[in-house]
Design a protein around this motif. Sequence first.
Motif, short mmCIF file in Angstrom:
data_model
loop_
_atom_site.label_atom_id
_atom_site.label_comp_id
_atom_site.label_asym_id
_atom_site.label_seq_id
_atom_site.Cartn_x
_atom_site.Cartn_y
_atom_site.Cartn_z
N LYS A 2 0.86 -1.18 0.00
CA LYS A 2 0.00 0.00 0.00
C LYS A 2 0.90 1.23 0.00
N CYS A 3 0.59 2.20 -0.85
CA CYS A 3 1.42 3.40 -0.93
C CYS A 3 0.54 4.62 -1.20
N ILE A 6 3.00 9.24 0.80
CA ILE A 6 4.47 9.29 0.76
C ILE A 6 4.92 10.54 1.49
N LEU A 26 6.84 7.78 -8.27
CA LEU A 26 6.17 6.90 -7.30
C LEU A 26 4.75 7.36 -7.03
N PHE A 30 1.41 5.13 -8.02
CA PHE A 30 0.52 4.59 -6.99
C PHE A 30 -0.66 5.49 -6.67
N SER A 32 -0.53 8.30 -5.12
CA SER A 32 -0.27 8.68 -3.72
C SER A 32 -0.39 10.17 -3.51
N ASP A 105 2.91 5.66 4.42
CA ASP A 105 3.17 4.34 3.87
C ASP A 105 4.61 4.18 3.36
N LEU A 106 5.26 5.30 3.01
CA LEU A 106 6.63 5.25 2.47
C LEU A 106 7.30 6.59 2.75
N CYS A 135 7.34 2.09 8.75
CA CYS A 135 7.01 1.97 7.33
C CYS A 135 8.30 1.81 6.51
N TRP A 138 12.64 4.53 1.46
CA TRP A 138 13.39 4.49 0.20
C TRP A 138 14.52 5.48 0.35
#
Length: 164
Positions: A2-3, A6, A26, A30, A32, A105-106, A135, A138
Amino acid sequence: MKCDHISFPIEFSYQIRALTSQVEWLATRFGSRVTLLHVSEVPISGCAANAVSPNCSFDGVASNPGQFLNEYPINLPTDRIDRVLLKGGEPASEIAAWAIEHGVDLIVLGSYARGSMREKLLGSVATKVMHDTICPVWVRFKPRPPYGRRSGASKKMCGLGSLK
């Protein structure tokens, strides 16, 4: 994975600007929402200027971090971008706590090689965030070139799980 949300902590370096296109990709991939997050801390000494781009006026940006945050360019629909300024505190702790509190989520971060002794004594923001949050993180690792020379080397790493 799930993303939906961010977090992209930004600071005054040219390395972060180079990471923006990956965050845009990203978020587009997604669907996001992205939170541009800046932790404004008062530099204790002139050593903070080492993290600043040579083309950046540290005095101008440091005196108005809110303006820097509001003007930071990212190519996404404005309804999917949040801009958050946190004041004070140690950046890694603030980033990790904010991410946990807001269901991120990221987290997308840049990290820079600053020498093994400095790393052992101080640790990096990216390492601390990976350690303190739940979470995925990156991280774009970009070695710092020796003064006067540029390096094309680049590595990417991403923490995919938690040992907790």
